[in-house]
Design a protein around this motif. Sequence first.
Motif, PDB file in Angstrom:
ATOM      1  N   GLU A 103       0.953  -1.327   0.287  1.00 44.56           N
ATOM      2  CA  GLU A 103       0.231   0.056   0.371  1.00 44.56           C
ATOM      3  C   GLU A 103       1.517   0.830  -0.031  1.00 44.56           C
ATOM      4  O   GLU A 103       1.928   1.353   0.611  1.00 44.56           O
ATOM      5  CB  GLU A 103      -1.278   0.282   0.875  1.00 44.56           C
ATOM      6  N   VAL A 104      -0.044   2.636  -0.639  1.00 46.06           N
ATOM      7  CA  VAL A 104       1.131   2.937  -0.602  1.00 46.06           C
ATOM      8  C   VAL A 104       0.695   4.378   0.507  1.00 46.06           C
ATOM      9  O   VAL A 104      -0.117   4.476   1.397  1.00 46.06           O
ATOM     10  CB  VAL A 104       0.750   4.206  -1.861  1.00 46.06           C
ATOM     11  N   PRO A 105       2.351   5.024   1.171  1.00 46.92           N
ATOM     12  CA  PRO A 105       1.769   5.082   2.527  1.00 46.92           C
ATOM     13  C   PRO A 105       0.893   6.774   2.082  1.00 46.92           C
ATOM     14  O   PRO A 105       0.619   7.468   0.748  1.00 46.92           O
ATOM     15  CB  PRO A 105       3.175   6.110   2.556  1.00 46.92           C
ATOM     16  N   TYR A 106       0.400   7.780   2.967  1.00 45.96           N
ATOM     17  CA  TYR A 106      -0.668   8.766   3.344  1.00 45.96           C
ATOM     18  C   TYR A 106      -0.325   9.066   4.280  1.00 45.96           C
ATOM     19  O   TYR A 106      -0.343   8.278   4.935  1.00 45.96           O
ATOM     20  CB  TYR A 106      -1.577   7.607   2.411  1.00 45.96           C
ATOM     21  N   VAL A 107      -1.676  10.137   4.241  1.00 46.75           N
ATOM     22  CA  VAL A 107      -1.133  11.350   5.550  1.00 46.75           C
ATOM     23  C   VAL A 107      -2.955  11.256   5.304  1.00 46.75           C
ATOM     24  O   VAL A 107      -3.851  11.505   5.129  1.00 46.75           O
ATOM     25  CB  VAL A 107      -0.815  12.267   4.996  1.00 46.75           C
ATOM     26  N   THR A 108      -3.820  11.456   6.792  1.00 47.23           N
ATOM     27  CA  THR A 108      -4.649  11.806   6.797  1.00 47.23           C
ATOM     28  C   THR A 108      -5.434  13.027   6.863  1.00 47.23           C
ATOM     29  O   THR A 108      -4.270  13.595   7.209  1.00 47.23           O
ATOM     30  CB  THR A 108      -4.959  10.920   8.207  1.00 47.23           C
ATOM     31  N   TYR A 109      -6.565  13.169   7.291  1.00 46.41           N
ATOM     32  CA  TYR A 109      -6.941  14.436   6.879  1.00 46.41           C
ATOM     33  C   TYR A 109      -8.846  14.802   7.239  1.00 46.41           C
ATOM     34  O   TYR A 109      -8.872  12.923   7.331  1.00 46.41           O
ATOM     35  CB  TYR A 109      -6.866  15.571   5.931  1.00 46.41           C
ATOM     36  N   ASP A 110      -9.120  15.611   7.946  1.00 41.88           N
ATOM     37  CA  ASP A 110     -10.558  15.133   8.485  1.00 41.88           C
ATOM     38  C   ASP A 110     -11.395  15.044   7.580  1.00 41.88           C
ATOM     39  O   ASP A 110     -12.426  15.136   8.486  1.00 41.88           O
ATOM     40  CB  ASP A 110     -11.139  17.159   9.193  1.00 41.88           C
ATOM     41  N   GLY A 111     -11.157  14.632   6.652  1.00 45.34           N
ATOM     42  CA  GLY A 111     -12.523  14.755   5.631  1.00 45.34           C
ATOM     43  C   GLY A 111     -13.354  15.786   5.086  1.00 45.34           C
ATOM     44  O   GLY A 111     -13.489  15.680   3.947  1.00 45.34           O
ATOM     45  N   LYS A 112     -12.508  16.842   4.856  1.00 46.64           N
ATOM     46  CA  LYS A 112     -13.127  18.062   5.018  1.00 46.64           C
ATOM     47  C   LYS A 112     -11.993  19.121   4.255  1.00 46.64           C
ATOM     48  O   LYS A 112     -12.152  19.812   3.061  1.00 46.64           O
ATOM     49  CB  LYS A 112     -13.741  19.267   5.681  1.00 46.64           C
ATOM     50  N   SER A 113     -11.107  19.323   4.550  1.00 47.11           N
ATOM     51  CA  SER A 113     -10.072  20.089   4.377  1.00 47.11           C
ATOM     52  C   SER A 113      -8.627  18.975   4.431  1.00 47.11           C
ATOM     53  O   SER A 113      -8.166  18.770   5.068  1.00 47.11           O
ATOM     54  CB  SER A 113     -10.138  21.477   4.222  1.00 47.11           C
ATOM     55  N   ILE A 114      -7.187  20.036   3.323  1.00 50.23           N
ATOM     56  CA  ILE A 114      -6.679  19.173   3.845  1.00 50.23           C
ATOM     57  C   ILE A 114      -5.578  20.078   3.783  1.00 50.23           C
ATOM     58  O   ILE A 114      -5.348  21.225   2.804  1.00 50.23           O
ATOM     59  CB  ILE A 114      -6.181  18.290   2.421  1.00 50.23           C
ATOM     60  N   GLU A 115      -4.672  20.004   5.075  1.00 57.46           N
ATOM     61  CA  GLU A 115      -3.868  21.246   5.034  1.00 57.46           C
ATOM     62  C   GLU A 115      -2.550  20.465   4.685  1.00 57.46           C
ATOM     63  O   GLU A 115      -1.543  19.367   5.096  1.00 57.46           O
ATOM     64  CB  GLU A 115      -3.587  20.880   7.006  1.00 57.46           C
ATOM     65  N   LEU A 116      -1.725  21.611   3.681  1.00 54.17           N
ATOM     66  CA  LEU A 116      -0.490  21.339   2.997  1.00 54.17           C
ATOM     67  C   LEU A 116       0.360  21.769   3.336  1.00 54.17           C
ATOM     68  O   LEU A 116       1.647  21.418   3.202  1.00 54.17           O
ATOM     69  CB  LEU A 116      -0.378  21.142   1.534  1.00 54.17           C
ATOM     70  N   ASP A 117       0.474  22.579   4.113  1.00 50.22           N
ATOM     71  CA  ASP A 117       1.961  23.286   4.576  1.00 50.22           C
ATOM     72  C   ASP A 117       2.689  22.225   5.681  1.00 50.22           C
ATOM     73  O   ASP A 117       4.312  22.638   4.988  1.00 50.22           O
ATOM     74  CB  ASP A 117       1.382  24.484   5.628  1.00 50.22           C
ATOM     75  N   GLU A 118       3.191  22.093   6.471  1.00 49.61           N
ATOM     76  CA  GLU A 118       3.183  20.519   7.259  1.00 49.61           C
ATOM     77  C   GLU A 118       3.801  20.024   5.840  1.00 49.61           C
ATOM     78  O   GLU A 118       5.333  19.690   6.308  1.00 49.61           O
ATOM     79  CB  GLU A 118       2.826  19.929   8.404  1.00 49.61           C
ATOM     80  N   VAL A 119       3.131  19.281   5.143  1.00 50.43           N
ATOM     81  CA  VAL A 119       3.566  18.451   4.322  1.00 50.43           C
ATOM     82  C   VAL A 119       4.577  18.812   3.152  1.00 50.43           C
ATOM     83  O   VAL A 119       5.814  18.288   3.313  1.00 50.43           O
ATOM     84  CB  VAL A 119       2.633  17.408   3.454  1.00 50.43           C
ATOM     85  N   ILE A 120       4.772  20.053   3.274  1.00 53.75           N
ATOM     86  CA  ILE A 120       5.417  20.601   2.296  1.00 53.75           C
ATOM     87  C   ILE A 120       6.792  21.142   2.912  1.00 53.75           C
ATOM     88  O   ILE A 120       7.681  20.373   2.276  1.00 53.75           O
ATOM     89  CB  ILE A 120       4.730  22.057   1.452  1.00 53.75           C
ATOM     90  N   ARG A 121       6.673  21.813   4.441  1.00 57.38           N
ATOM     91  CA  ARG A 121       7.754  21.557   5.132  1.00 57.38           C
ATOM     92  C   ARG A 121       8.546  20.697   5.147  1.00 57.38           C
ATOM     93  O   ARG A 121       9.784  20.889   5.167  1.00 57.38           O
ATOM     94  CB  ARG A 121       6.707  22.093   6.777  1.00 57.38           C
ATOM     95  N   GLN A 122       7.692  19.646   5.269  1.00 51.68           N
ATOM     96  CA  GLN A 122       9.123  18.810   5.997  1.00 51.68           C
ATOM     97  C   GLN A 122       9.537  17.481   4.223  1.00 51.68           C
ATOM     98  O   GLN A 122      10.652  16.943   4.631  1.00 51.68           O
ATOM     99  CB  GLN A 122       8.168  17.204   5.898  1.00 51.68           C
ATOM    100  N   HIS A 123       9.277  18.029   3.375  1.00 51.76           N
ATOM    101  CA  HIS A 123       9.169  17.268   2.006  1.00 51.76           C
ATOM    102  C   HIS A 123      10.641  18.690   1.173  1.00 51.76           C
ATOM    103  O   HIS A 123      11.803  18.595   1.484  1.00 51.76           O
ATOM    104  CB  HIS A 123       8.646  17.653   0.562  1.00 51.76           C
ATOM    105  N   VAL A 124      10.522  19.704   2.066  1.00 50.86           N
ATOM    106  CA  VAL A 124      11.763  20.984   2.184  1.00 50.86           C
ATOM    107  C   VAL A 124      12.900  20.345   2.568  1.00 50.86           C
ATOM    108  O   VAL A 124      13.986  20.253   2.523  1.00 50.86           O
ATOM    109  CB  VAL A 124      10.588  21.597   2.165  1.00 50.86           C
TER     110      VAL A 124
END
Length: 181
Positions: A103-124
């Motif tokens: 299975e491909v790794p994934y990040v959870t979200y609350d079902g309504k909206s996705i917060e990209l900032d933290e994911v971007i920060r980690q990739h940077v």
Amino acid sequence: MRLDVAELEREGGLRRVPLTVCLDAAEAGGDVVAFPSPLRGEAEAVATKDGVTVHVTLTGEALLRCARCLQSFGYPLRLSFAEHFRPGPPGVEPAALQGGEDEVPYVTYDGKSIELDEVIRQHVLLALPMKPLCRADCLGLCPRCGKNLNEGPCTCGSEEEDPRWAPLRQLSPGGPGDGQV
Ligand SMILES: [Zn+2]
Ligand SMILES: [Zn+2]
């Protein structure tokens, strides 16, 4: 940067948004990394059968400190990654929720909206070099006087121009100074 998932679905499951990401200074490799200007790029969100896949491309600059000469320098950042999001309880490590091994790794979200900032920060932060160098052939600092040798030679070397040591220096592969008593 928040991505509204209901809006994404209303738009047919595909959405491209321009990104401007301001990152706070962070710690990486035991040193502080600063981001003098916002990173810019684009996010492309695609609704999948069990969540949302977001492709991010970003360019910008990180202010790093050279591991050899300790000077700050601008490191060009160029990022391109995809992250998968699925609805799920917040704060749970994605790995704990994964089913099969393939299975491909994934990040959870609350079902309504996705917060990209933290994911971007980690990739940077992952994209930064472990041992930053201002240039591949950086000469570093003189271990004796601390002068930045990229700016020119220091006087430590010339003080050793004693003709009596010349034969020894030729024998020593370590270079000038190693034979000094
Ligand atoms: Zn350097
Ligand atoms: Zn020196």
